[in-house]
Structures are given as structure tokens and as C-alpha cells.
Design a protein around this motif. Structure first.
Motif, PDB file in Angstrom:
ATOM      1  N   ARG A  40       0.875  -1.177   0.000  1.00  0.00           N
ATOM      2  CA  ARG A  40       0.000   0.000   0.000  1.00  0.00           C
ATOM      3  C   ARG A  40       0.907   1.220   0.000  1.00  0.00           C
ATOM      4  O   ARG A  40       1.844   1.286   0.806  1.00  0.00           O
ATOM      5  CB  ARG A  40      -0.859  -0.009   1.267  1.00  0.00           C
ATOM      6  CG  ARG A  40      -1.629   1.296   1.509  1.00  0.00           C
ATOM      7  CD  ARG A  40      -2.217   1.283   2.908  1.00  0.00           C
ATOM      8  NE  ARG A  40      -3.319   0.335   2.954  1.00  0.00           N
ATOM      9  CZ  ARG A  40      -4.602   0.695   2.883  1.00  0.00           C
ATOM     10  NH1 ARG A  40      -4.938   1.958   2.772  1.00  0.00           N
ATOM     11  NH2 ARG A  40      -5.530  -0.215   2.924  1.00  0.00           N
ATOM     12  N   VAL A  41       0.706   2.169  -0.907  1.00  0.00           N
ATOM     13  CA  VAL A  41       1.518   3.393  -0.888  1.00  0.00           C
ATOM     14  C   VAL A  41       0.612   4.603  -0.770  1.00  0.00           C
ATOM     15  O   VAL A  41      -0.489   4.638  -1.318  1.00  0.00           O
ATOM     16  CB  VAL A  41       2.447   3.522  -2.130  1.00  0.00           C
ATOM     17  CG1 VAL A  41       3.383   2.346  -2.269  1.00  0.00           C
ATOM     18  CG2 VAL A  41       1.672   3.712  -3.402  1.00  0.00           C
ATOM     19  N   GLN A  42       1.110   5.583   0.010  1.00  0.00           N
ATOM     20  CA  GLN A  42       0.398   6.840   0.196  1.00  0.00           C
ATOM     21  C   GLN A  42       1.424   7.967   0.185  1.00  0.00           C
ATOM     22  O   GLN A  42       2.590   7.735   0.545  1.00  0.00           O
ATOM     23  CB  GLN A  42      -0.335   6.829   1.548  1.00  0.00           C
ATOM     24  CG  GLN A  42      -1.525   5.879   1.536  1.00  0.00           C
ATOM     25  CD  GLN A  42      -2.136   5.691   2.900  1.00  0.00           C
ATOM     26  OE1 GLN A  42      -1.581   4.987   3.737  1.00  0.00           O
ATOM     27  NE2 GLN A  42      -3.270   6.321   3.117  1.00  0.00           N
ATOM     28  N   PRO A  43       1.015   9.175  -0.203  1.00  0.00           N
ATOM     29  CA  PRO A  43       1.979  10.285  -0.171  1.00  0.00           C
ATOM     30  C   PRO A  43       2.422  10.538   1.271  1.00  0.00           C
ATOM     31  O   PRO A  43       1.646  10.335   2.203  1.00  0.00           O
ATOM     32  CB  PRO A  43       1.182  11.482  -0.700  1.00  0.00           C
ATOM     33  CG  PRO A  43      -0.041  10.911  -1.322  1.00  0.00           C
ATOM     34  CD  PRO A  43      -0.311   9.597  -0.671  1.00  0.00           C
ATOM     35  N   GLY A  44       3.687  10.930   1.479  1.00  0.00           N
ATOM     36  CA  GLY A  44       4.183  11.228   2.826  1.00  0.00           C
ATOM     37  C   GLY A  44       5.199  12.350   2.768  1.00  0.00           C
ATOM     38  O   GLY A  44       5.316  13.036   1.738  1.00  0.00           O
ATOM     39  N   LYS A  45       5.964  12.534   3.874  1.00  0.00           N
ATOM     40  CA  LYS A  45       6.973  13.614   3.884  1.00  0.00           C
ATOM     41  C   LYS A  45       8.340  13.083   3.468  1.00  0.00           C
ATOM     42  O   LYS A  45       9.106  13.731   2.784  1.00  0.00           O
ATOM     43  CB  LYS A  45       7.050  14.225   5.282  1.00  0.00           C
ATOM     44  CG  LYS A  45       5.775  14.990   5.655  1.00  0.00           C
ATOM     45  CD  LYS A  45       6.048  16.012   6.751  1.00  0.00           C
ATOM     46  CE  LYS A  45       4.841  16.886   7.008  1.00  0.00           C
ATOM     47  NZ  LYS A  45       3.807  16.219   7.802  1.00  0.00           N
ATOM     48  N   ILE A  65      13.951   0.383  -6.153  1.00  0.00           N
ATOM     49  CA  ILE A  65      12.675   0.684  -6.850  1.00  0.00           C
ATOM     50  C   ILE A  65      12.289   2.154  -6.640  1.00  0.00           C
ATOM     51  O   ILE A  65      11.834   2.832  -7.570  1.00  0.00           O
ATOM     52  CB  ILE A  65      11.543  -0.269  -6.369  1.00  0.00           C
ATOM     53  CG1 ILE A  65      11.861  -1.720  -6.778  1.00  0.00           C
ATOM     54  CG2 ILE A  65      10.174   0.165  -6.898  1.00  0.00           C
ATOM     55  CD1 ILE A  65      11.857  -2.008  -8.274  1.00  0.00           C
ATOM     56  N   LEU A  66      12.503   2.671  -5.413  1.00  0.00           N
ATOM     57  CA  LEU A  66      12.181   4.091  -5.164  1.00  0.00           C
ATOM     58  C   LEU A  66      13.080   4.986  -6.010  1.00  0.00           C
ATOM     59  O   LEU A  66      12.620   5.964  -6.602  1.00  0.00           O
ATOM     60  CB  LEU A  66      12.352   4.425  -3.673  1.00  0.00           C
ATOM     61  CG  LEU A  66      11.369   3.724  -2.724  1.00  0.00           C
ATOM     62  CD1 LEU A  66      11.716   4.042  -1.273  1.00  0.00           C
ATOM     63  CD2 LEU A  66       9.928   4.132  -3.021  1.00  0.00           C
ATOM     64  N   VAL A  71      11.254   8.611  -6.425  1.00  0.00           N
ATOM     65  CA  VAL A  71      10.307   8.913  -5.339  1.00  0.00           C
ATOM     66  C   VAL A  71      11.056   9.196  -4.033  1.00  0.00           C
ATOM     67  O   VAL A  71      11.909   8.414  -3.618  1.00  0.00           O
ATOM     68  CB  VAL A  71       9.357   7.705  -5.136  1.00  0.00           C
ATOM     69  CG1 VAL A  71       8.461   7.932  -3.943  1.00  0.00           C
ATOM     70  CG2 VAL A  71       8.517   7.493  -6.377  1.00  0.00           C
ATOM     71  N   LYS A  72      10.703  10.321  -3.370  1.00  0.00           N
ATOM     72  CA  LYS A  72      11.394  10.689  -2.124  1.00  0.00           C
ATOM     73  C   LYS A  72      10.441  10.840  -0.942  1.00  0.00           C
ATOM     74  O   LYS A  72      10.869  11.098   0.171  1.00  0.00           O
ATOM     75  CB  LYS A  72      12.112  12.028  -2.330  1.00  0.00           C
ATOM     76  CG  LYS A  72      13.248  11.963  -3.344  1.00  0.00           C
ATOM     77  CD  LYS A  72      14.236  13.107  -3.106  1.00  0.00           C
ATOM     78  CE  LYS A  72      15.490  12.949  -3.920  1.00  0.00           C
ATOM     79  NZ  LYS A  72      15.334  13.267  -5.320  1.00  0.00           N
ATOM     80  N   ASN A  73       9.147  10.771  -1.199  1.00  0.00           N
ATOM     81  CA  ASN A  73       8.201  11.088  -0.127  1.00  0.00           C
ATOM     82  C   ASN A  73       6.984  10.164  -0.178  1.00  0.00           C
ATOM     83  O   ASN A  73       5.891  10.584  -0.523  1.00  0.00           O
ATOM     84  CB  ASN A  73       7.766  12.556  -0.233  1.00  0.00           C
ATOM     85  CG  ASN A  73       7.319  12.905  -1.648  1.00  0.00           C
ATOM     86  OD1 ASN A  73       7.430  12.078  -2.560  1.00  0.00           O
ATOM     87  ND2 ASN A  73       6.811  14.092  -1.835  1.00  0.00           N
ATOM     88  N   ALA A 101       2.380   0.050  -7.675  1.00  0.00           N
ATOM     89  CA  ALA A 101       1.649   0.975  -6.803  1.00  0.00           C
ATOM     90  C   ALA A 101       2.185   2.401  -6.965  1.00  0.00           C
ATOM     91  O   ALA A 101       1.413   3.362  -7.024  1.00  0.00           O
ATOM     92  CB  ALA A 101       1.761   0.511  -5.348  1.00  0.00           C
ATOM     93  N   ILE A 102       3.511   2.540  -7.091  1.00  0.00           N
ATOM     94  CA  ILE A 102       4.100   3.884  -7.249  1.00  0.00           C
ATOM     95  C   ILE A 102       3.654   4.498  -8.586  1.00  0.00           C
ATOM     96  O   ILE A 102       3.252   5.661  -8.653  1.00  0.00           O
ATOM     97  CB  ILE A 102       5.644   3.822  -7.172  1.00  0.00           C
ATOM     98  CG1 ILE A 102       6.074   3.457  -5.755  1.00  0.00           C
ATOM     99  CG2 ILE A 102       6.270   5.149  -7.594  1.00  0.00           C
ATOM    100  CD1 ILE A 102       7.567   3.205  -5.609  1.00  0.00           C
ATOM    101  N   LYS A 103       3.702   3.697  -9.643  1.00  0.00           N
ATOM    102  CA  LYS A 103       3.300   4.242 -10.958  1.00  0.00           C
ATOM    103  C   LYS A 103       1.822   4.636 -10.917  1.00  0.00           C
ATOM    104  O   LYS A 103       1.434   5.662 -11.478  1.00  0.00           O
ATOM    105  CB  LYS A 103       3.582   3.225 -12.064  1.00  0.00           C
ATOM    106  CG  LYS A 103       5.087   3.090 -12.341  1.00  0.00           C
ATOM    107  CD  LYS A 103       5.361   2.150 -13.475  1.00  0.00           C
ATOM    108  CE  LYS A 103       6.759   1.596 -13.577  1.00  0.00           C
ATOM    109  NZ  LYS A 103       7.891   2.400 -13.272  1.00  0.00           N
TER     110      LYS A 103
END
Ligand code: PMV
Length: 315
Positions: A40-45, A65-66, A71-73, A101-103
């Protein structure tokens, strides 16, 4: 980020024939199984995994993969039915489900071949050497054969690293019953792949074993096409013997394989070995489960012909 969250899943797999030799461009077959890895991915800081900032050394696959997705957050939560380092493809399933999930959260186009390629590159970077077998199987699901006869399945993509090239095919999965037995001992893929590399470098005999694995794998592919379960079981057991000579089995795996043979067409270690899991082809799954349990393993009846990477939820 365009969405509040995405959940993606990918299947684990077992290797029916050809592990280790496939790293050197030889043929192999893997089947996706009904045990899945969920991301599960969600936007974060910052990048966080299961509530803890990500440590690149502890999570090299995730870090890779990040990085390739820029992706940094992101906040990642994972849930897995596949024990890690069990020879059942948990790292490839992690990589493909996370990449998907990121895409999806970035509203990018999802191309299954890209997911397989990303996961292959992650495994290659972490293990220093790998084949695209696990990555293709967790991305596409069902049955995957590498460098098989062209009439065995549908061509999907080609991967290349150095001198090695793999043509990757999706193959029909006939009705077969398998039981997997987990030894409970972690299998260290990178170390075992390196052990075989060194053995091959020092000793021509190891190269002969790799070539023999190629022969039994091609024979097994022919048995799958003809639905010859007796023949397939026989070559699985032969493959186990060759892998043992190559030095990647262990006494716990041998014990589970030997015990299962009484009720099976054939049995072998699956994945990198040195622990991890074995697999038996049988029409007496309950008997095989019982004997694996009696010999100290954790058995489960495997369902095959399952889908590859799937977007489970977008919110
Ligand atoms: O143990 P697993 O699930 O990581 O499988 C490894 C299979 C090898 O052939 C040993 C390595 C590879 O990259 O194909």
C-alpha cells in the motif's frame, strides 16, 4: 502524487526446473502461486516503510525501486503471505507490486514488461547476478518459461545482461498438484548464486552440472507439453540431484525431498536452496503434507495458474 493511496499485489512463485543454470542463460520454468505480496503506498513527507524511515542497507530492493521511480516522499505498508528468503520469490513480488503501486499513485502508465524489467534490475543490483525468471513470473503471473522451445508458449519479452540473453515466454499451465515444504531456514540467494559462480570458475565439473541442468529442463519442458506427469516428476528429482552436486541443497531440504518421493511423481528444492523450500508434484497432496510435517517442514498445497501484478485498490 495524484492519488491518496494505492494497493497493488503480486504473486510469489516456485521454480519448477532450471534454477541457478538460468543465471547463465540456460532454460527454466517457474509457476506463479496463490501466495501474494501486498504493497500500500500513500503520499508522505519522507520515504517510510511500515512506520520506520527506510534504511537503504536493510531494504536494498525497495531503495532501488524508489530510486528508479524518482520517489522521495512515500509511505509504504507491506503485507506478505510469502515468507521472506523462502525460495518462493518474495523479493520479486515486493519489487513488482511496489513499482506498480508507485506508478499508479503518480498516474503513470503501467506496463507489465517495465515492472518485470525494474524488478529484474533490482535483483541484479542486489545479488550482483540474477536471471529475469522471478521478476517475470511475479509481473505476468501464470507460467513463465525462459529460453524454451518457441512452440511452448507465447513470447513476451527479452532480457539481456552481459553475455546472457533470455527470451521470456508465457506458457499454458496444465492441471497439476504441487505441495511446497518450507524448511524454516532462510535461503540467501546472493550468497548461493556467488557460490555457484566461484565453483564454475574453479571447476569445469560445475559447468558440466549446469549443462546437465539445461538438458533435464528441456526434457521437463517436453513432458509439460505432452502432459507427462511421470516424466516431469522424474526430471524434477534428477534436477534436485544435480543441484545437490552443485552444492546448493542442504540436509533439511534433502530430508523433505526424500520423504515426499514416496507419495510423489518427483520432488526437488526450489529457488536458490541452502534452506528455503522444496516442491513435490503429486496426486496425493494430503499424504505429502503429512510426511513433510513429520520431517520438520511446513507444508502447503500450492494453487497455480494465478494472475500477475494486480491493482487491488485506488483511493
Ligand atoms: O530463491 P529465489 O526465489 O530468490 O530464486 C533464485 C533463483 C536463482 O536461479 C538461484 C537466481 C536467479 O536470479 O534466477
Amino acid at each position: 502524487m495524484f492519488r491518496k493511496g494505492v494497493v497493488a499485489s503480486s504473486p510469489g512463485k516456485f521454480i519448477l526446473l532450471g534454477e541457478h543454470a538460468v543465471v547463465y542463460g540456460k532454460p527454466a520454468v517457474a509457476l506463479a502461486i496463490n501466495k501474494r505480496f501486498l504493497c500500500r503506498v500513500q503520499p508522505g513527507k519522507i520515504n517510510v516503510l511500515n512506520g520506520i524511515p527506510i534504511n537503504a542497507k536493510m531494504h536494498p530492493h525497495i531503495t532501488y525501486i524508489l530510486k528508479i521511480n524518482g520517489v522521495k516522499n512515500i509511505t509504504i505498508s507491506t503485507q506478505s503471505e510469502i515468507p521472506s528468503s523462502s525460495g518462493l520469490g518474495s523479493s520479486a513480488a515486493l519489487c513488482t507490486s511496489l513499482s506498480a503501486a508507485i506508478k499508479a499513485i503518480k498516474n503513470e502508465n503501467i506496463d507489465v514488461e517495465d515492472l518485470a524489467n525494474d524488478a529484474f534490475n533490482a535483483e541484479y543490483e542486489v545479488q550482483k547476478r540474477a536471471s529475469p525468471l522471478d521478476a517475470s513470473c511475479s509481473a505476468f503471473g501464470k507460467g513463465i518459461a525462459l529460453n524454451c522451445p518457441k512452440n511452448m508458449g507465447k513470447y513476451i519479452w527479452t532480457a539481456e545482461k552481459g553475455k546472457n540473453k533470455w527470451d521470456i515466454f508465457e506458457i499454458p499451465v496444465p492441471k497439476m498438484t504441487f505441495v511446497a515444504g518450507y524448511t524454516g531456514i532462510k535461503s540467501h540467494t546472493g550468497q548461493l548464486v556467488e557460490k555457484v559462480r566461484k565453483y564454475k570458475e574453479r571447476n569445469k565439473f560445475a559447468t558440466d552440472m549446469v549443462n546437465e541442468i539445461e538438458n533435464v529442463t528441456l526434457e521437463g519442458m517436453n513432458c509439460i507439453s505432452k502432459y507427462d506427469l511421470t516424466g516431469l516428476g522424474r526430471v524434477m528429482t534428477q534436477d534436485h540431484k544435480l543441484l545437490s552436486i552443485l552444492g546448493v541443497s542442504c540436509k533439511e531440504l534433502n530430508k523433505l525431498v526424500d520423504a515426499s518421493l514416496r507419495y510423489s511423481y518427483g520432488a526437488k528444492l526450489t529457488g536458490s536452496g541452502g534452506g528455503g523450500s522444496m516442491i513435490a508434484l503429486t496426486d496425493k497432496p494430503d499424504k505429502v503434507c503429512e510426511t513433510i510435517r513429520m520431517h520438520g517442514g511446513a507444508p502447503f498445497i500450492v494453487k497455480t495458474d494465478v494472475p500477475g501484478v494486480t491493482l487491488e485498490q485506488e483511493f
